[in-house]
Motif scaffolding. Structure first.
Motif, PDB file in Angstrom:
ATOM      1  N   CYS A  36       0.849  -1.191   0.000  1.00  0.00           N
ATOM      2  CA  CYS A  36       0.000   0.000   0.000  1.00  0.00           C
ATOM      3  C   CYS A  36       0.886   1.242   0.000  1.00  0.00           C
ATOM      4  CB  CYS A  36      -0.917  -0.013   1.218  1.00  0.00           C
ATOM      5  SG  CYS A  36      -1.903   1.481   1.344  1.00  0.00           S
ATOM      6  N   ASN A  38      -0.033   4.186   0.328  1.00  0.00           N
ATOM      7  CA  ASN A  38      -0.532   5.215   1.234  1.00  0.00           C
ATOM      8  C   ASN A  38       0.101   5.075   2.617  1.00  0.00           C
ATOM      9  OD1 ASN A  38      -2.404   7.420   1.778  1.00  0.00           O
ATOM     10  ND2 ASN A  38      -3.418   5.941   3.119  1.00  0.00           N
ATOM     11  N   CYS A  39       0.230   3.822   3.072  1.00  0.00           N
ATOM     12  CA  CYS A  39       0.727   3.602   4.440  1.00  0.00           C
ATOM     13  C   CYS A  39       2.041   2.839   4.426  1.00  0.00           C
ATOM     14  CB  CYS A  39      -0.310   2.831   5.249  1.00  0.00           C
ATOM     15  SG  CYS A  39      -0.633   1.191   4.587  1.00  0.00           S
ATOM     16  N   GLY A  49      -0.770  -0.521   7.086  1.00  0.00           N
ATOM     17  CA  GLY A  49      -2.211  -0.746   7.262  1.00  0.00           C
ATOM     18  C   GLY A  49      -2.950   0.571   7.401  1.00  0.00           C
ATOM     19  N   CYS A  50      -3.940   0.791   6.535  1.00  0.00           N
ATOM     20  CA  CYS A  50      -4.725   2.026   6.597  1.00  0.00           C
ATOM     21  C   CYS A  50      -6.089   1.752   5.977  1.00  0.00           C
ATOM     22  CB  CYS A  50      -4.007   3.164   5.851  1.00  0.00           C
ATOM     23  SG  CYS A  50      -3.983   2.949   4.060  1.00  0.00           S
ATOM     24  N   CYS A  95      -6.128   0.380   2.222  1.00  0.00           N
ATOM     25  CA  CYS A  95      -5.788  -1.032   2.023  1.00  0.00           C
ATOM     26  C   CYS A  95      -6.563  -1.928   2.986  1.00  0.00           C
ATOM     27  CB  CYS A  95      -4.292  -1.248   2.169  1.00  0.00           C
ATOM     28  SG  CYS A  95      -3.643  -0.756   3.785  1.00  0.00           S
TER      29      CYS A  95
END
Ligand SMILES: [Zn+2]
Lengths: 348, 805
Positions: A268, A270-271, A275-276, A279
């Protein structure tokens, strides 16, 4: 006064006049007056006839020396004055360079096209041909030849727009691959094709569903194509689109036209895998589906699966664009709001 | 499919965090949607013992309770539930506790009486309403008598479980059961699973033979197995809590001991079972067949359904009583009064069940499994397990024997594959030991001869029947992470765009450099819009079963979609928009369903192409601006033919005086012009200019052979001419005449002024041109040019009535 003294006097007076000339016009005037055909130096040289013959070369040389000196002084003064004038002009010509430039008219490619083009170029570099199939396809090619007979449960996974019971809007660009397979002359080398294009599903449009979207499907068939080759290819795709820093993982999945079948996830972005929400706390984002071409698919195209094998993969440029740029509503791609389109400026 | 990790402990020793287990399942078997923790975010919820329960002084339904929560003093809690009573063990949310979905419980007063917490129902602890047993839905939940006051309540309700929510792909129906998942995990973690055993006691004095008669009137393919057992003297009641917990954690609502037993065995074995009220089966007679046209059945949900000839039905004396594999009938439902149970264990055809589930919109746990297939080798075992469980939970007895309507000989599948083939496909170098070990872990027995495996696949893995299926098993258990990553080798191939693809790419770039941004609109639109702006008349291609009235028909032109895009922008105050689209239009072909797909390129411009900026005026687009774009684009194609623009009033959606058809020699390839003001209004756009070109035709047209023309070393001479001419005379006519009369050395004609304002008589216009003369091989003499120019002037006067100024 001797001619020599006269020349010295002219020289000193001339140098003083040149030095005091404060505009170009005056410099020119001094030049004409001193060095012109009716000027005093010419006049002095005319007086040579009164000089003893043995003195003449000496006077002549001295006259030339004075003339050269004056000419050099004039050139120097002229360039000084020109430079000063230029400096003055430049000082007066200062602009506010922070004012915006006048806009050049320039359009840009759609973000989906940018992604498709990037992948086309990547795969052409690896020897793939680009194939454009029809958007209105036969059920037979879209499903049956891809190992999805009429009653196959996987057909539920993709609801379809039918024109008649045998003709439909293609649900996958791989609908054209059976034709590629049956038309390919394997004596001329492996089959390597990439099929980008529009596809359709019978969906209600909302933020994450669109009845029209795009797909890119790839297919490679040869005598020695391995799952390791597929893995390497998928890693290359993911890294090309998302960047080298991301990991790729393969997971088992199911597609009727491949066996084994896998889905590929990338870290992911984004993170970075922590984990965010994007995702769903997994640290991974699913980006494409793939697998080794199912022996039935090869057989139906008249290819012996004992001799030939290959891999196929498929991915969605719409989904890629959403992931890559954080686009939260797939409808943005088809509403063509210029404020949206103009945000993605890359290459065509 | 929800898998309880607590239940899994019956099968395997898995001392692994649930998240890690989930990740392993995802990497090795099937996708995992997440790990569910029912007690997540809930705190300070404990067992309470109601010591006293008095009516509230100011309320007719509230009670004031003193509740022992394991502290020195009981807590006073006001409760409105009808079933609260002294002596019960209840769920207590203490003051400052968190329950359900982020609800905080505080001390409060209810009608003047202090309440230090709350007694809870299951839904208040976050239970899905659909999972709460009906008998406890209307009140607080009563905990078992041995629950200890003050202890956290979660373990009593199975809320401390961690549940892995798996998304099962169609090929892995075997994992829609605890047994199947346990086998899978056993392979992954190299363990031997402990499978459930059946402890069935038959009543030797009660033989099923005289009591149940089962007949199958459908073929072997539709009903390969059909068996029944009879359970007598069953007392229908709620199931014990442990069973209820397993069911609700699996996502099923507890109903009663009989239904729960069938659901429990369904979860264990993946085998759907159905319980009939035996006493409703006249003469104990059951037959199975396809439904007949016009038959009806009222299903368990009370719905009267008209049956279809593709539906398999269970009948009593040939009257349908159950929709096979999907839902039972109301008439034979197990109720509180039921005492004798006829229990069905059967295998039905996946396609038939899929059709029934789809046609009646009845998707159940049973139908989902039948659609994906079930283990044919386990049907009778599951039937026995359920019969034993019903007898045990309901204090009943199981009659001796099984009523068999149909049986089948279930044999394991044998697949052979060589080690070399496995390595060839995977790109690995695995040895015999490694691969044999993988097959052993999967529970597949193997024999090896000459580096080739003969693999015996048990019936529980009905998805495996080809060598490719075995390769997948080896790959995933070996681990995709462990595969090498390479790129295909072999004979190199050249990857390049073909001519069409290259021209499409070039065309897009040309449009963008001319200032147009690429749009991608919908191909499907309304029938009216699909037909609008069509270059040629054509029938349209329509969807058989559209999703909405807005998207029914495939487009014949790109312009309508672009106008929709412009309208969208205009509505958002973007008034300067220049878009183009490159895509397919769909012309119908005689005698064919599939249309001819033609690549078109179209543009639509409204407002100014030059954005407003300091020192530059906006330039509202007009006909000549868009024509310039089209002309520049067509020039870039290097067409061999002559491009002509012919005034056209034939397009109903276009301005009749400001539209030109575009021809290459005599072939119509497109049009350009202003959208008809009425059309513009209908599309909600302002003054808009558009063009559409048949790109497929342009690509097919012959291209000019390109060859270097030497640049003349000799000077050119120019002459200007200004004339007054009839307003109706076109530039094209003037230029054509000048070309015809201009002589061999006329190189260029450039229009530099058009004027019809002041000082120009009505019906006339003023045109001014520069003519350039040049000789390739010599210096032109002024006289020569003057003579040639005079010829042009004469012709203009005599043939076009021009007045030279
Ligand atoms: Zn994330």
């Amino acid at each position: 006064m001797s001619l020599q003294d006269r020349l010295t006097e002219l020289r000193d007076q001339g140098l003083a006049d040149i030095k005091s000339a404060d505009v170009l016009k005056k410099v020119n005037q001094v030049k004409v007056e001193l060095l012109g055909k009716k000027g005093p130096i010419t006049e002095v040289l005319r007086g040579m006839r009164d000089v003893a013959p043995e003195e003449r070369p000496k006077i002549g040389a001295y006259a030339n020396e004075v003339r050269d000196k004056l000419q050099a002084a004039i050139d120097h003064r002229r360039s000084e004055l020109e430079q000063a004038a230029l400096n003055k002009q430049l000082a007066a010509e200062q602009l506010d360079v922070t004012l915006p430039g006048r806009p050049a008219v320039q359009g840009q490619p759609h973000v989906i096209t940018q992604i498709i083009t990037e992948l086309e170029d990547l795969f052409m570099g690896m020897g793939y041909q680009i194939v454009d199939g029809d958007e209105v396809e036969e059920d037979y090619y879209n499903f049956e030849r891809l190992n999805l007979p009429k009653d196959h449960p996987a057909r539920d996974m993709q609801d379809t727009f039918y024109i008649t019971k045998d003709v439909l809007l293609r649900t996958q660009t791989s609908a054209d691959q059976p034709r590629s397979l049956e038309n390919h002359d394997f004596s001329k080398g492996p089959l390597k094709v990439l099929s980008p294009g529009r596809v359709y599903r019978r969906d209600t449009d909302d933020a994450t569903h669109s009845h029209q979207f795009h797909q890119i499907e790839g297919l490679v068939v040869d005598k020695h194509i391995t799952m390791a080759d597929l893995k390497g290819t998928l890693i290359l795709v993911a890294k090309t689109l998302f960047g080298d820093q991301f990991d790729v993982r393969l997971r088992p999945s199911y597609f009727p036209f491949t066996e084994p079948s896998v889905e590929a996830d990338v870290t992911c972005f984004n993170c970075n895998g922590k984990g965010c929400a994007i995702c769903k706390q997994t640290g991974w984002i699913e980006v494409l589906g793939a697998g080794m071409v199912h022996p039935h698919v090869l057989e139906m195209s008249g290819i012996d699966p004992e001799v030939y094998g290959g891999f196929a993969f498929g991915l969605g440029p719409d989904r890629f664009a959403m992931l890559k740029y954080g686009v939260d509503d797939i409808r943005n791609f088809y509403l063509n709001d210029v404020r949206f389109l103009s945000q993605f400026y890359k290459k065509g | 499919m929800r898998i309880s990790t607590q239940w899994l402990q019956d099968y395997l020793k898995l001392d692994i965090p649930a998240d890690e287990l989930a990740e392993k399942i995802e990497r090795t078997a099937v996708e995992v949607d997440g790990v569910i923790r029912p007690n997540a975010g809930q705190k300070k919820v404990v067992v309470g013992h109601v010591e006293t329960c008095e009516p509230h002084p100011d309320s007719d339904h509230l009670h004031v309770c003193q509740v022992d929560v394991g502290e020195a003093e009981p807590l006073q809690i006001v409760c409105g539930a009808p079933n609260v009573a002294a002596g019960e063990n209840v769920i207590v949310a203490l003051p400052n506790s968190w329950i359900g979905n982020h609800t905080k419980i505080k001390k409060s007063k209810m009608r003047g009486v202090k309440s230090n917490g709350m007694l809870c129902a299951l839904d208040e602890l976050g239970f899905d309403e659909k999972l709460v047993p009906k008998e406890v839905a209307d009140g607080i939940f009563i905990l078992p008598e041995d629950a200890k006051p003050g202890e956290p309540v979660f373990s009593y309700l199975g809320m401390d479980d961690e549940i892995i929510d798996m998304s099962i792909t169609p090929n892995r129906g075997d994992m829609l059961s605890m047994n199947g998942t346990a086998h899978e995990l056993a392979a992954i973690y190299d363990q031997t699973p402990t499978m459930p055993t059946v402890d069935l006691h038959e009543d030797a004095n009660d033989d099923i033979d005289d009591q149940l008669e089962v007949r199958i009137d459908a073929d072997q393919r539709d009903v390969p197995q059909y068996k029944m057992r009879l359970i007598k003297g069953v007392h229908i009641q709620a199931s014990p809590l442990w069973l209820q917990i397993r069911l609700w954690n699996a996502g099923m609502r507890p109903i009663n001991n009989v239904v729960d037993a069938t659901n429990y065995v369904l979860m264990q074995y993946g085998q759907p079972l159905h319980a009939f009220d035996y006493d409703r089966l006249t003469d104990g007679q059951v037959n199975v067949r396809l439904a007949r046209e016009g038959e009806h059945l009222t299903t368990l949900d009370g719905e009267d359904r008209e049956l279809l000839p593709t539906d398999l039905v269970i009948c009593n004396q040939d009257t349908p009583i159950c929709l096979a594999g999907t839902m039972g009938g109301l008439e034979t439902e197990v109720t509180d009064q039921t005492t004798n149970i006829a229990l069905e264990g059967a295998v039905f055809d996946a396609v038939k069940i899929r059709k029934t589930a789809h046609n009646h919109d009845l998707h159940s746990e049973a139908s989902m499994r039948y659609e994906r297939g079930i283990d044919h080798g386990m049907t009778e075992t599951a039937l026995d397990a359920a019969a034993a469980m019903i007898a045990k939970l309901g204090n009943g007895t199981v009659a001796r024997g099984v009523a068999v309507g149909r049986d089948e000989d279930v044999q394991p599948v044998t697949v052979t594959i060589s080690l070399a083939k496995i390595n060839h496909v995977l790109g690995t170098d695995l040895d015999l030991t490694t691969v044999t070990d993988i097959f052993n872990r999967l529970g597949f027995s193997t024999t090896v001869a000459d580096q080739t495996y003969t693999v015996v696949v048990p019936s529980r893995r009905w998805d495996i029947h080809l060598p490719a299926d075995l390769i997948e098993e080896v790959a995933r258990i070996y681990g995709y992470d462990n595969l090498p990553a390479t790129l295909p080798t072999g004979q190199p191939t050249i990857g390049k765009l073909n001519e069409t693809q290259q021209m499409i790419r070039d065309s897009r770039k040309m449009m963008e450099s001319a200032g147009l941004t690429q749009a991608i609109s919908y191909s499907l639109t309304t029938e009216a819009k699909a037909k609008a702006f069509a270059l040629h008349a054509s029938d349209v291609t329509k969807l058989d079963f559209p999703m909405s009235s807005e998207r029914t028909t495939l487009r014949l032109s790109l312009i309508a979609g672009l106008l929709d895009d412009l309208a969208y922008n205009n509505a958002r105050k973007e008034h300067n928009v220049a878009l183009y689209e490159e895509g397919r239009v769909f012309y119908s072909q005689p005698e064919q369903v599939r249309p001819k797909e033609i690549e078109h390129i179209a543009g639509a411009i409204t407002g100014s192409m030059v954005p407003k900026s300091w020192g530059v005026a906006e330039q509202p687009v007009d006909f000549y601006a868009i024509k310039g774009i089209v002309a520049g684009y067509l020039k870039s194609l290097a067409l061999a033919g002559n491009v002509r623009y012919v005034a056209s009033a034939d397009h109903p959606e276009m301005h009749p005086g400001r539209t030109a058809d575009i021809y290459v020699d005599d072939q119509l390839v497109g049009f350009v012009g202003e959208v008809h003001p009425a059309t513009a209004k209908a599309y909600k756009v302002r003054e808009t200019y558009v063009f559409e070109l048949d790109l497929t035709a342009l690509i097919a047209l012959p291209k000019a052979r390109q060859q270097y023309q030497p640049i003349s070393k000799f000077p050119s001479i120019t002459r200007d001419v200004a004339m007054l001419i009839d307003d109706q005379t076109t530039n094209a006519a003037v230029v054509a005449l000048m070309r015809a009369k201009g002589g061999a050395h006329l190189q260029r004609i450039e229009l530099f002024d058009v004027y019809n304002g002041e000082h120009v008589p009505a019906g006339k216009k003023s045109l001014a041109y520069t003519l350039t003369y040049q000789d390739q091989n010599a210096t032109l003499v002024d006289d020569e040019v003057t003579q040639a120019f005079e010829k042009v002037l004469n012709a203009l006067q005599t043939e076009l009535g021009a007045e030279i100024r």
